[in-house]
Design a protein around this motif. Sequence first.
Motif, PDB file in Angstrom:
ATOM      1  N   ASP A  20      -5.029 -81.350  37.973  1.00  0.00           N
ATOM      2  CA  ASP A  20      -5.061 -79.896  38.061  1.00  0.00           C
ATOM      3  C   ASP A  20      -6.470 -79.368  37.792  1.00  0.00           C
ATOM      4  O   ASP A  20      -6.932 -79.396  36.648  1.00  0.00           O
ATOM      5  CB  ASP A  20      -4.076 -79.308  37.050  1.00  0.00           C
ATOM      6  N   ARG A  75      -7.994 -81.588  43.249  1.00  0.00           N
ATOM      7  CA  ARG A  75      -8.131 -80.602  44.320  1.00  0.00           C
ATOM      8  C   ARG A  75      -6.925 -79.677  44.282  1.00  0.00           C
ATOM      9  O   ARG A  75      -5.835 -80.049  43.860  1.00  0.00           O
ATOM     10  CB  ARG A  75      -8.283 -81.275  45.680  1.00  0.00           C
ATOM     11  N   SER A  76      -7.122 -78.449  44.722  1.00  0.00           N
ATOM     12  CA  SER A  76      -6.024 -77.487  44.784  1.00  0.00           C
ATOM     13  C   SER A  76      -5.832 -77.059  46.227  1.00  0.00           C
ATOM     14  O   SER A  76      -6.792 -76.972  46.998  1.00  0.00           O
ATOM     15  CB  SER A  76      -6.316 -76.263  43.910  1.00  0.00           C
ATOM     16  N   ALA A 132      -3.737 -73.878  48.121  1.00  0.00           N
ATOM     17  CA  ALA A 132      -3.004 -72.655  47.798  1.00  0.00           C
ATOM     18  C   ALA A 132      -3.048 -71.711  48.998  1.00  0.00           C
ATOM     19  O   ALA A 132      -3.857 -71.875  49.927  1.00  0.00           O
ATOM     20  CB  ALA A 132      -3.610 -71.976  46.572  1.00  0.00           C
ATOM     21  N   ASN A 159      -9.375 -75.782  47.136  1.00  0.00           N
ATOM     22  CA  ASN A 159     -10.281 -75.602  45.995  1.00  0.00           C
ATOM     23  C   ASN A 159     -10.828 -74.180  45.940  1.00  0.00           C
ATOM     24  O   ASN A 159     -11.997 -73.943  45.616  1.00  0.00           O
ATOM     25  CB  ASN A 159     -11.433 -76.613  46.047  1.00  0.00           C
ATOM     26  N   SER A 205       3.316 -78.020  44.263  1.00  0.00           N
ATOM     27  CA  SER A 205       1.864 -77.863  44.355  1.00  0.00           C
ATOM     28  C   SER A 205       1.359 -77.733  45.785  1.00  0.00           C
ATOM     29  O   SER A 205       0.174 -77.441  45.989  1.00  0.00           O
ATOM     30  CB  SER A 205       1.164 -79.061  43.693  1.00  0.00           C
TER      31      SER A 205
END
Length: 599
Positions: A194, A280-281, A283, A292, A435
């Motif tokens: 995370d 890495r994110s 969204a 990111n 996620s």
Amino acid sequence: MSVEETIPRAELPRPQYGRPQWQCLNGPWTCRIDAIGGESDQRDGIADGRPIVVPFAPESRLSGIAHTDFIESIWYERSIKVDGDLENRRVLLHFGGVDWHAEIFVDGNHVGEHFGGSVHFAVDISRFIHSGQSHRLTVHARDITRSHEQPLGKQSREPHSYGCYYTRTTGIWQPVWLEIVGESYLQDVAILADPASGNIVVTPAIGHCRSGLELLIEARSDGTTVASTRAPAQQGIPISLPIPSPKLWSPEVPNLYDLKFELVHGSKVMDGVSSYTGFRSIALDGDRILLNGKPLFPRFVLDQGFYPDGVWTAPSDRDLKRDIDLSMAMGFNGARLHQKVFEPRFHYWADKLGYLTWGESPSWGFDVDDAAGARNFLVEWTEIVQQCRNHPSIVGWTPLNESGHRMGRADTPITVMHRRLIADAAALTRRLDPSRPVNDSSGWVHRDTDLWTVHCYEQDPDKLRSIVGPYPQVFHNARASEPDYEGQPFMLAEFGGAAWNLDEAGPAKPASRESLASRGENQITSAWGYGDPPASTEEFEARLRAQLDAVLSIPHLRGYCYTQLTDVEQEQNGALTFDRRPKLPLETYHEIFSKEPQR
């Protein structure tokens, strides 16, 4: 000569979940294919067997058999031997994939079974194994492709390949191996790195859990230990490992952290696993996709993962990496992994190289209105997500493809059971992995989707733009069955696909049976693609450039997926031929597919 050169696919099958003590069981086995409707019982020894090379399916040439007719029942057999001290140890037998229903026997004793053709499973065979002794390992696989109860992906339900349906895969089609573990061991580890908190969150699943267990976690970067912790190991209870100043994983810089897990009881190490992860994110922000925290425009290619000699199984690890290298050289930043569960080593290379992917199930083939078919699909989809969720390169999930398309007209509403299945699949995916965004059904019927994806194979660039481009209504593949568009990221998840046979002058034509057979294509009836084929290479390039310019000019489009990476048997509409020859220079492809919208 190395083991990898003498035994097929002898590399570590799961690089993200490796143990030091393992034994590859690929190579020569004995098999028996039962006649249709005449299933035998060979658990006590195969009669009238023939050699087969595992892990290649009997339909493939690499198996040594190349039997492409229907196979509803196949038996496998080989001897196994485990040396060393097995006291207070367990022997796990692993299968990377067996299509579809597998039953496992050791010396005639039934030791386990598994339903579902696309995912890894393991069987504890400890009580049937004695150190230093040879044992007979038998596997029975049933694969009733015409039952309408099994997810098949693009496997043909006709005797031959046709249209966009290809050679079937039956039985063992992924590596088989043994591992030695302790009395208690790690069955699975869910890993979430995370970036917001800087923590690696680890959730263990423990086989034969007992009191007093602890989990040691160590993270390394560039060979240096950056963090470690030791915490009580409890079934399903997360453990957090803070990482100082974590380095992000991205396509530009795919930073990975090596991980070591040790399950200990007092001073005794019960089990050890090597792994890795990446921070890495992914969204959504309104109709934008953020990687990111920065806008991401997916320039994806449809990859079906078929090989001329191996069908669903890559001939070598090099072939897996080569497909990614070729795709990136053509300017794509990722792939939609279409109607197949790609093996862990493909995802390993995607993680290493910074190649983005959408994970998908082989959802075609089962009756969406049938309770047994729906159950089989949802159970297997659960295992797919659990198997693949630790890979940072996967940035979205697609449980279904064109669900409703085979119902007929786009304005024909689907059934209540069908609507329920789509919604259930989306909800299940979010519970398994909150996620990542969920594309409930790529193209056609959306019911509960984070991404609004459409498919359009119109070849005329101006018409393509006029169909896909209107806003804010946006294009619906199945308007009668879908809710209103609610501002999700809008993506053209399939387009292009022009028929183009590189080996024929002028328009695409059915290739000769001799040339098809030389490329591993079985019983092909005709070559095809979408629209009228181009008359020349120059026309193919001009059409491709115009289509991409049209797509990129759609102001509300947030990504695309081009059909497709390679030809597959008779479907000759890839950027590459089936044997991976570029139809245009790689530099030309890169100039076309590396462009992004200027806005």
